[in-house]
Design a protein around this motif. Structure first.
Motif, PDB file in Angstrom:
ATOM      1  N   ASN A  29       0.858  -1.186   0.000  1.00 54.05           N
ATOM      2  CA  ASN A  29       0.000   0.000   0.000  1.00 54.05           C
ATOM      3  C   ASN A  29       0.893   1.236   0.000  1.00 54.05           C
ATOM      4  O   ASN A  29       1.713   1.408   0.907  1.00 54.05           O
ATOM      5  CB  ASN A  29      -0.915   0.014   1.227  1.00 54.05           C
ATOM      6  N   MET A  30       0.707   2.074  -0.995  1.00 54.40           N
ATOM      7  CA  MET A  30       1.515   3.291  -1.109  1.00 54.40           C
ATOM      8  C   MET A  30       1.199   4.239   0.046  1.00 54.40           C
ATOM      9  O   MET A  30       0.047   4.310   0.489  1.00 54.40           O
ATOM     10  CB  MET A  30       1.240   3.992  -2.448  1.00 54.40           C
ATOM     11  N   PRO A  31       2.196   4.988   0.536  1.00 52.62           N
ATOM     12  CA  PRO A  31       1.963   5.926   1.642  1.00 52.62           C
ATOM     13  C   PRO A  31       0.952   7.010   1.252  1.00 52.62           C
ATOM     14  O   PRO A  31       0.997   7.558   0.151  1.00 52.62           O
ATOM     15  CB  PRO A  31       3.331   6.542   1.895  1.00 52.62           C
ATOM     16  N   GLN A  32       0.050   7.309   2.182  1.00 58.59           N
ATOM     17  CA  GLN A  32      -1.032   8.251   1.912  1.00 58.59           C
ATOM     18  C   GLN A  32      -0.515   9.664   1.643  1.00 58.59           C
ATOM     19  O   GLN A  32      -1.067  10.373   0.801  1.00 58.59           O
ATOM     20  CB  GLN A  32      -2.027   8.265   3.072  1.00 58.59           C
ATOM     21  N   ASN A  33       0.559  10.095   2.312  1.00 59.26           N
ATOM     22  CA  ASN A  33       1.070  11.458   2.086  1.00 59.26           C
ATOM     23  C   ASN A  33       1.588  11.636   0.657  1.00 59.26           C
ATOM     24  O   ASN A  33       1.457  12.704   0.071  1.00 59.26           O
ATOM     25  CB  ASN A  33       2.143  11.834   3.118  1.00 59.26           C
ATOM     26  N   THR A  34       2.133  10.589   0.060  1.00 61.59           N
ATOM     27  CA  THR A  34       2.573  10.651  -1.342  1.00 61.59           C
ATOM     28  C   THR A  34       1.369  10.696  -2.278  1.00 61.59           C
ATOM     29  O   THR A  34       1.363  11.436  -3.266  1.00 61.59           O
ATOM     30  CB  THR A  34       3.445   9.427  -1.687  1.00 61.59           C
ATOM     31  N   ASN A  41      -6.746   8.743  -3.740  1.00 57.42           N
ATOM     32  CA  ASN A  41      -7.158   8.347  -2.396  1.00 57.42           C
ATOM     33  C   ASN A  41      -6.442   7.101  -1.893  1.00 57.42           C
ATOM     34  O   ASN A  41      -6.202   6.950  -0.702  1.00 57.42           O
ATOM     35  CB  ASN A  41      -8.662   8.111  -2.330  1.00 57.42           C
ATOM     36  N   GLY A  42      -6.123   6.169  -2.790  1.00 56.06           N
ATOM     37  CA  GLY A  42      -5.457   4.936  -2.381  1.00 56.06           C
ATOM     38  C   GLY A  42      -4.798   4.253  -3.555  1.00 56.06           C
ATOM     39  O   GLY A  42      -5.279   4.347  -4.685  1.00 56.06           O
TER      40      GLY A  42
END
Length: 93
Positions: A29-34, A41-42
């Motif tokens: 799961n890619m980091p949300q801040n990036t 959103n995801g």
């Protein structure tokens, strides 16, 4: 006298025990801040594999095959398991 030969070297009977690495999936799961900087959103990146490896002393292609005539004239019906790989990305906007 028989006109058949044992060209594949099969014996009677043969141990068909095996261990198979059947389904494997790894995901990240890619980091949300990036993702926020990109307006996403995801995001999940994944790689999946099926029928990756079989450990066995079985002589034929696949110890799980249902071809009861292994080693006979119908040996061409006993195909190996297909190995597949999938790479993908799931995005949520």
């Amino acid at each position: 006298m028989s006109n058949r030969s044992n060209v594949y070297g099969y014996g009677f009977p043969s141990n068909a025990s095996f261990t198979r690495l059947k389904d494997v999936t790894l995901s990240y799961n890619m980091p949300q801040n990036t993702l926020n900087k990109l307006g996403i959103n995801g995001a999940t990146v994944y790689v999946s594999g099926r029928n990756l490896y079989t450990w066995t002393n079985w002589i034929g292609w696949d110890p799980e095959a249902r071809d009861i005539t292994r080693g006979s004239d119908n040996a061409h019906l006993n195909y190996p398991m297909v190995r597949t790989y999938v790479l993908g990305v799931n995005l949520t906007f």
